[in-house]
Design an enzyme around this catalytic site. Structure first.
Site, PDB file in Angstrom:
ATOM      1  N   ASN A   1       0.853  -1.187   0.000  1.00 46.93           N
ATOM      2  CA  ASN A   1       0.000   0.000   0.000  1.00 46.93           C
ATOM      3  C   ASN A   1       0.887   1.235   0.000  1.00 46.93           C
ATOM      4  OD1 ASN A   1      -2.221   1.714   0.194  1.00 46.93           O
ATOM      5  ND2 ASN A   1      -3.218   0.486   1.771  1.00 46.93           N
ATOM      6  N   HIS A   2       0.378   2.307  -0.552  1.00 46.01           N
ATOM      7  CA  HIS A   2       1.066   3.594  -0.443  1.00 46.01           C
ATOM      8  C   HIS A   2       0.705   4.232   0.891  1.00 46.01           C
ATOM      9  CE1 HIS A   2       1.183   3.893  -5.109  1.00 46.01           C
ATOM     10  NE2 HIS A   2       2.322   3.432  -4.646  1.00 46.01           N
TER      11      HIS A   2
ATOM     12  N   TYR B   1      -5.244   4.580   0.554  1.00 40.69           N
ATOM     13  CA  TYR B   1      -6.070   3.476   0.065  1.00 40.69           C
ATOM     14  C   TYR B   1      -5.757   3.056  -1.363  1.00 40.69           C
ATOM     15  CZ  TYR B   1     -10.044   6.739  -1.277  1.00 40.69           C
ATOM     16  OH  TYR B   1     -10.865   7.722  -1.778  1.00 40.69           O
ATOM     17  N   HIS B   2      -4.496   2.569  -1.482  1.00 41.78           N
ATOM     18  CA  HIS B   2      -4.022   1.959  -2.719  1.00 41.78           C
ATOM     19  C   HIS B   2      -3.546   0.531  -2.446  1.00 41.78           C
ATOM     20  CE1 HIS B   2      -2.852   6.234  -4.381  1.00 41.78           C
ATOM     21  NE2 HIS B   2      -4.160   6.021  -4.365  1.00 41.78           N
ATOM     22  N   PRO B   3      -4.338  -0.302  -1.785  1.00 42.78           N
ATOM     23  CA  PRO B   3      -3.856  -1.661  -1.483  1.00 42.78           C
ATOM     24  C   PRO B   3      -3.751  -2.509  -2.749  1.00 42.78           C
ATOM     25  CG  PRO B   3      -6.164  -1.454  -0.866  1.00 42.78           C
ATOM     26  CD  PRO B   3      -5.705  -0.084  -1.270  1.00 42.78           C
TER      27      PRO B   3
END
Length: 659
Positions: free
Chosen positions: A386-387, A589-591
């Site tokens: 994630n980021h 929220y870049h999983p």
């Protein structure tokens, strides 16, 4: 039409700025009355919609009743659940999840009129509020957000309620494209060539570029200026954000120029380093979510079947072949639906592994811990990347033009009035978050970035903006109170340093065998010193910006937040900033990566055709298959994966039909 007639009769030629508050209120009431019949006919849910903030209540209502000119529930396919049950239908393909990837797949697979395709979505149609770009952060923890909770960690999220990060995920047709910031950035050539180098043939940059182009609908003048590396005529409309909050973006761009950081007139080119404004998925001040882009145009296709408010619990597997899915309906009834060709799991990086594990596909030790029969021993739920974004760095300065006497109600009224009548202003965009920065702190001559910056302007004397951000990030109440107090004193730019390739990863584990129990997210972010050091190098960029003339002229400062756990550390010390980081860093929220693509089953879940290793008739197509997270916001890449995956399926089954 009614709103157009009203505009002609009531507004005349008097400029918006000249109207007093009472005049604006009267006009909003008249608009509300005029549109009431339209609302009753086309948007029954408007009557139950509400705003998370009291001050917005009446104004959001005014927007809702003007919905005929914004959106309509009829933009989306109808729910065919009863028809499916009554006729006991079987399908060629079942797509589990109607989010970004699922919307693409439903569109592309139903292009073959001989294929019957079922799309199952746990959410419902996107709300009217989600269509308004400026409301993006207000959608957190609503019925359109799964609101996943991360297991508490001593390394980060210390300033969040219950010391737990909140991981948003869209719960509606269109998935997270319904609640995200609408930013469209592809990633870099290095990202996709890296996928190919890991053994994933046909996933290099030149392989995936045609699918990005297939998605895109840029203005033709973009292509005329920048060449054929940008697409036109695709399903997703991409436009510039048309609003800049308090001149903050211009300030940052001028400072970047002085530092020698390139200023990019377009992202998604071969130039990957610099500051630039992103294009977004919006048109005429309205969000273009992926259901609107991909499902609206095909809503009347007879071979498309959509089940809404229905949860896919597991994949039905006979021997080593997927034959269908088990679904729980809104009523609580569970049904089994059959797929003659394939089941495609497209429920996202958190839900897709959940479905697979409940189906017996996952790490043997995890499945046996819950007494689940093992169908395939695969590393499902591992390699979760994630980021991270650090939201505790504030650049502050006094805005002499801010009107302290202007009430919060009037500010909100002005914004709403401008949006309702003109589709312009702050509500028509992402509130200034479209300005992005990409840098490489290790090598000034590097071609690819290691950090990304998301800049969040917070205009002075707009406390609701501070509250909105604080609640969206799940900050504790004391922290939100400080944000409100700071907002009364000065203007802020939150300097959101984003770690593009964290060394640390997370892992998903089952809470139980009940599908309604959310999966557990176990993170180890910021337990790696290299990650911490790199995030702190982003802080050095912020300090450098403050030394430039544009910021010096404003006497801008690097603000020290009064964080309870960090009071012992000296101001501007490394110890303070590392403590600040652990309290204010969250997911953007870049999983990705929890069903990793790779050539073998030891360290991957799907092959380069997105087929689950060792199980026939089953694919995973969504962000979870990424071998490595990209160097940018991931929405564009998710759509590309789905476009390419759909093409693979169509080609494979066309060949089989010809044999």
């Amino acid at each position: 039409m009614a709103s157009v007639l009203l505009r002609r009769k009531e507004i005349g030629k008097e400029p918006f700025e000249c109207r007093d508050s009472q005049t604006k209120i009267r006009l909003l009431h008249k608009i509300s009355a005029t549109m009431e019949a339209c609302v009753a006919q086309t948007c029954a849910s408007a009557a139950t919609a509400s705003s998370p903030a009291f001050l917005f209540t009446q104004l959001i209502k005014a927007l809702l009743v003007a919905q005929c000119s914004i959106t309509s529930q009829h933009d989306y396919p109808v729910d065919r659940t009863q028809e499916i049950l009554d006729q006991n239908l079987n399908f060629d393909f079942i797509v589990a999840g109607g989010g970004s990837a699922g919307s693409v797949l439903a569109n592309r697979l139903t292009e073959n009129p001989d294929w019957r395709v079922l799309l199952v979505e746990q959410g419902d149609d996107p709300s009217l509020a989600s269509d308004i770009p400026g409301f993006q952060s207000l959608l957190r923890r609503t019925h359109e957000d799964y609101n996943y909770k991360v297991e508490p960690s001593k390394y980060l999220c210390q300033g969040m309620k219950n010391r737990s990060c909140s991981w948003p995920a869209g719960k509606a047709l269109g998935g997270s494209s319904v609640i995200n910031a609408m930013i469209y950035v592809r990633g870099t050539k290095q990202d996709f060539d890296g996928w190919k180098d890991q053994g994933n043939d046909d996933w290099g940059y030149e392989d995936v570029l045609p699918y990005f182009l297939k998605i895109e609908n840029y203005h033709p003048e973009v292509v005329a200026k920048h060449g054929d590396k940008f697409g036109t005529g695709g399903p997703l409309t991409l436009r510039p954000y048309n609003y800049s909050v308090s001149g903050a973006q211009d300030l940052l761009l001028e400072a970047a120029k002085e530092l020698g950081i390139p200023v990019l007139d377009m992202l998604n080119t071969e130039k990957n380093i610099g500051f630039g404004k992103a294009y977004g998925a919006l048109e005429n001040g309205v969000r273009q979510n992926d259901a609107k882009a991909y499902l609206n145009p095909i809503r009347d296709r007879s071979n498309l079947y959509v089940m809404k408010s229905a949860r896919v619990d597991s994949v039905v597997i006979a021997g080593k072949r997927a034959t269908g899915v088990k679904v729980t309906l809104k009523s609580g009834r569970q049904v089994e639906l059959k797929a003659q060709k394939e089941v495609i799991v497209s429920s996202g990086t958190l839900a897709s592994p959940h479905i697979l594990m409940l189906s017996g596909i996952g790490p043997r030790e995890e499945l046996e811990r819950h007494n689940i029969d093992v169908v395939a021993d695969l590393p499902v739920g591992k390699h979760l990347q994630n980021h991270l974004i650090w939201m505790g760095v504030y650049l502050t300065f006094l805005n002499k033009s801010a009107q302290a006497s202007n009430s919060q109600e009037n500010i909100i009224l002005d914004k709403t009035y401008e949006y309702l009548l003109h589709r312009k202003g702050e509500l028509s965009t992402g509130s200034g978050t479209d300005l992005l920065g990409f840098v490489n702190t290790k090598d000034p001559n590097a071609k690819y970035p290691n950090l990304q910056f998301h800049f969040v302007p917070v205009p002075q004397n707009q406390p609701m903006r501070a509250v909105e951000l604080g609640k969206a990030l799940n900050f504790v109440d004391d922290f939100i109170s400080e944000m409100v107090q700071l907002n009364s004193e000065c203007e802020s730019i939150i300097f959101g340093t984003t770690l593009l390739h964290p060394k640390s990863e997370a892992q998903l584990k089952l809470k139980s065998t009940y599908p309604e129990d959310q999966i557990e997210i176990h993170t180890s972010y910021l337990d790696n010193q290299e990650d911490i050091d790199l995030m702190l190098e982003g802080l050095d960029i912020a300090r450098d910006l403050l030394k430039t003339k544009p910021f010096k002229d404003l006497d801008a400062k690097l603000h020290r937040l009064n964080i309870a756990g960090c009071t012992a550390y000296p101001t501007d010390s490394r110890e303070y900033w590392e403590c600040n980081m652990r309290h204010t860093t969250a997911t953007i929220y870049h999983p990705t990566g929890s069903c990793k693509m790779g050539p073998n089953s030891k360290d991957s879940v799907v092959d380069n055709n997105l087929r689950v290793h060792g199980v026939e008739g089953l694919r995973v197509i969504d962000a979870s298959i990424m071998p490595e997270i990209t160097s940018a916001n991931i929405h564009a890449t998710v759509l590309m994966i789905a476009e390419k995956g759909a093409d693979m399926i169509k080609k494979e089954w066309t060949v089989k039909a010809e044999l």
